[in-house]
Design a protein around this motif. Structure first.
Motif, short mmCIF file in Angstrom:
data_model
loop_
_atom_site.label_atom_id
_atom_site.label_comp_id
_atom_site.label_asym_id
_atom_site.label_seq_id
_atom_site.Cartn_x
_atom_site.Cartn_y
_atom_site.Cartn_z
N ALA A 114 0.74 -1.05 -0.12
CA ALA A 114 0.02 0.16 -0.36
C ALA A 114 0.67 1.31 0.20
CB ALA A 114 -0.99 0.01 1.60
N LEU A 115 2.45 1.22 0.60
CA LEU A 115 2.83 2.19 0.34
C LEU A 115 3.72 2.58 -0.98
CD1 LEU A 115 4.57 1.95 4.00
CD2 LEU A 115 2.50 3.09 3.31
N GLY A 116 3.58 1.84 -2.11
CA GLY A 116 4.49 1.40 -3.22
C GLY A 116 5.04 0.17 -3.61
N TRP A 117 6.23 0.75 -4.47
CA TRP A 117 6.92 -0.02 -4.84
C TRP A 117 8.30 -0.13 -4.17
CZ3 TRP A 117 6.51 -4.69 -8.04
CH2 TRP A 117 5.42 -4.92 -8.38
N HIS A 118 8.81 -1.32 -3.69
CA HIS A 118 10.27 -1.77 -2.87
C HIS A 118 10.57 -2.97 -3.79
CE1 HIS A 118 7.37 0.08 0.16
NE2 HIS A 118 6.94 -0.62 0.30
N ILE A 119 12.24 -3.04 -3.44
CA ILE A 119 13.23 -3.62 -4.31
C ILE A 119 14.06 -4.46 -3.36
CG2 ILE A 119 15.11 -1.77 -4.28
CD1 ILE A 119 15.76 -3.26 -6.97
N ALA A 120 13.45 -4.98 -3.36
CA ALA A 120 15.05 -5.85 -2.09
C ALA A 120 16.04 -7.18 -2.97
CB ALA A 120 14.17 -7.27 -1.57
N PHE A 121 17.09 -6.76 -2.45
CA PHE A 121 18.67 -7.64 -3.35
C PHE A 121 18.74 -8.76 -2.65
CE2 PHE A 121 19.28 -4.28 -6.08
CZ PHE A 121 19.03 -2.48 -5.38
N ARG A 122 18.89 -9.61 -3.70
CA ARG A 122 19.68 -11.10 -2.99
C ARG A 122 21.37 -10.89 -3.06
NH1 ARG A 122 15.33 -12.76 -6.32
NH2 ARG A 122 16.39 -12.91 -8.24
N LEU A 123 21.83 -11.29 -1.79
CA LEU A 123 23.00 -11.51 -1.92
C LEU A 123 23.17 -12.90 -1.60
CD1 LEU A 123 23.40 -8.30 0.61
CD2 LEU A 123 23.55 -8.38 -2.03
N GLN A 124 24.53 -13.09 -1.88
CA GLN A 124 25.77 -14.42 -2.21
C GLN A 124 27.06 -13.93 -1.23
OE1 GLN A 124 26.61 -16.97 -5.06
NE2 GLN A 124 28.68 -17.32 -4.54
N THR A 125 26.82 -14.52 0.01
CA THR A 125 28.16 -14.33 0.73
C THR A 125 28.88 -15.42 1.27
OG1 THR A 125 28.85 -12.58 2.41
CG2 THR A 125 26.66 -13.65 2.91
N TYR A 126 29.69 -15.13 2.17
CA TYR A 126 30.22 -16.50 3.21
C TYR A 126 30.87 -15.85 4.20
CZ TYR A 126 30.86 -19.73 -1.14
OH TYR A 126 30.46 -19.62 -3.01
N GLU A 127 30.01 -16.60 5.58
CA GLU A 127 29.96 -16.34 6.75
C GLU A 127 30.42 -17.53 7.41
OE1 GLU A 127 26.42 -15.17 8.34
OE2 GLU A 127 26.35 -13.54 7.07
N PRO A 128 31.51 -17.48 7.90
CA PRO A 128 31.98 -18.50 9.22
C PRO A 128 31.13 -18.82 9.78
CG PRO A 128 32.93 -16.36 10.21
CD PRO A 128 31.66 -16.23 9.14
N ALA A 129 31.06 -20.21 10.20
CA ALA A 129 29.86 -21.31 11.02
C ALA A 129 30.37 -20.32 12.78
CB ALA A 129 30.77 -22.75 11.58
N PRO A 130 29.14 -19.74 13.22
CA PRO A 130 29.34 -19.28 14.55
C PRO A 130 29.74 -19.80 15.59
CG PRO A 130 27.01 -19.51 14.01
CD PRO A 130 27.84 -20.13 12.67
N GLU A 131 30.58 -19.27 16.69
CA GLU A 131 31.18 -20.21 17.82
C GLU A 131 29.65 -20.65 18.72
OE1 GLU A 131 33.83 -21.31 18.64
OE2 GLU A 131 34.91 -20.05 16.76
N PRO A 132 29.56 -21.69 19.31
CA PRO A 132 28.73 -21.74 20.27
C PRO A 132 28.39 -20.47 21.68
CG PRO A 132 30.05 -23.61 20.11
CD PRO A 132 30.72 -22.57 19.90
N HIS A 133 26.92 -20.28 21.51
CA HIS A 133 26.67 -19.27 22.27
C HIS A 133 26.57 -19.15 24.46
CE1 HIS A 133 24.54 -15.55 24.33
NE2 HIS A 133 24.41 -15.35 22.71
N THR A 134 27.64 -19.17 24.61
CA THR A 134 27.18 -19.66 25.82
C THR A 134 26.95 -18.55 27.10
OG1 THR A 134 29.47 -17.37 26.19
CG2 THR A 134 30.48 -19.63 26.00
N GLY A 135 25.75 -18.08 26.39
CA GLY A 135 24.91 -17.63 27.29
C GLY A 135 24.12 -18.41 28.73
#
Length: 410
Positions: free
Chosen positions: A155-176
């Motif tokens: 309802a607010l108009g036309w929008h554009i969303a870009f698709r990205l290809q990227t490589y991220e390292p596996a996250p470290e185990p959360h210690t919280g």
């Protein structure tokens, strides 16, 4: 996107052509025998349709191929049990969208801090708001690059969303720490450690008054329309303004959900939520002719409030954000978490005296505290007792493992 009136007309035509392409492809698929259905045959049919039908040729060839790819992916999701069968797309119920599957056709440049320029096939150069960093120019490389884009209209108009290809390292185990979350209406998110996440009204007082005035105006104008008569331009403009205000409220709600779930995923290693069946929770109380329901209007208002909070979307956002930060999301059974005492574990009638107060009626306990905080502690306690629910895929693996007979090594 900042589109000119001529560009808006071109994008609208492409979106309607993409919707029609989907419907024609679905009809072609249903008429053909099973032995003649194949992606190659569908590709040939699309090419022939774009040559013979002029108003289908406004859709770029790559966007037409994206429609074909999406349609076959919908069938794969259906065969795998992840979704229902694909169906026709109605004009009034679908989101108008156009896919640009190739990133090399975009030619993105940054004008200044707030705006950028993108080239769209058969539309031209278009300005868009630069809200996030994009890998363009020297920032783009073989590992991080733009692979395509998608245009969508609301309802607010036309929008554009870009698709990205990227490589991220596996996250470290959360210690919280671990935390249990109780979702509600008066308190949207209540955590077991006493933290609460609240929000105000999504529309300001002036915007709510404007929305009420527009809804009353639309209802009044609708009474003058005869049955079967075409909707007037004034009524359509009123509907558009109503949709604009509701879309603005939805966008603010989604922004709050993203910020809240990101904060939770960063703080806690294990997030425990209830396995709620929202469709059962929001079931109507009308009943039947023989046994009519009670307090139907109150239940309808409660259902609207539950849908407005979008509990399912909150859990969906938490699922991938906890995984991205090295944590996990676990679901536990929902019955009894709000009526059980988190201190002694007993469920006694009348313990929840009000929406916000919980007083344990067990003579040996008598614990008193916030009702939502009590429910969050119960949810976390169920997880620590080992009552976490196994996902559907995990249950199937477990059943297959039980059917395998153990063998003895010789």
């Amino acid at each position: 996107m900042a589109l000119s009136p001529a560009q808006v007309r071109l994008v609208d035509e492409q979106a309607h052509a993409a919707r029609t392409m989907w419907n024609l492809l679905h009809e072609w698929w249903a008429m053909l025998p099973k032995e003649r259905r194949s992606p190659a045959a569908a590709d040939a049919a699309i090419r022939q349709a774009r040559k013979e039908i002029d108003w289908l040729s406004v859709l770029p060839a790559q966007a037409a191929q994206a429609v074909l790819k999406t349609y076959f992916q919908a069938w794969k999701n259906c065969w795998a049990g992840r979704a229902d069968e694909p169906n026709f797309k109605a004009r009034c119920r679908m989101v108008m969208s156009v896919d640009v599957p190739q990133g090399r056709d975009l030619h993105i440049t940054r004008v200044h801090r707030r705006w950028g320029m993108v080239g769209l096939p058969k539309i031209g150069r278009v300005r868009f708001r630069w809200t996030k960093d994009l890998p363009v120019g020297k920032r783009a490389d073989a590992d991080t690059r733009i692979t395509g884009a998608r245009l969508a209209k609301d309802a607010l108009g036309w929008h554009i969303a870009f698709r990205l290809q990227t490589y991220e390292p596996a996250p470290e185990p959360h210690t919280g720490p671990e935390v249990g979350i109780d979702v509600g209406i008066s308190v949207p998110l209540a955590l077991s450690d006493g933290t609460t996440y609240d929000h105000r009204e999504w529309l300001t007082e002036k915007e709510r008054a404007t929305l009420l005035r527009l809804e009353q105006k639309a209802a009044r104008r609708k009474t003058y329309r005869r049955r079967g008569e075409k909707t007037s331009r004034r009524l359509r403009r009123t509907y558009d303004r109503i949709q604009e205000l509701r879309a603005r409220a939805k966008r603010r709600h989604l922004d709050w959900q993203h910020k809240t779930t990101t904060d939770i995923a960063r703080k806690y290693s294990t997030v425990v939520v209830e396995a709620l069946k929202i469709t059962n929770t929001t079931r109507s109380a009308k009943g039947t002719v023989d046994s009519p329901g009670k307090k139907v209007a109150q239940k309808s208002g409660l259902n609207r409030s539950i849908h407005a909070e979008a509990w399912g979307r909150t859990v969906e956002l938490l699922t991938y954000k906890t995984s991205r930060h090295g944590g996990t999301l676990v679901k536990v059974p929902a019955p009894g978490t709000s009526r059980r005492c988190s201190a002694c574990g007993h469920t006694t009638p009348g313990s929840r005296e009000s929406q916000a107060l919980f007083v344990c009626k067990n003579p040996d306990c008598g614990w008193t505290g916030n009702a939502d905080h009590n429910a969050g502690r119960n949810i976390l306690h169920l997880y620590r007792m080992g009552l976490a629910l196994i996902p559907a895929a995990g249950r199937a693996v477990a059943r297959r493992a039980r059917r395998v007979k153990p063998t003895t090594a010789r």
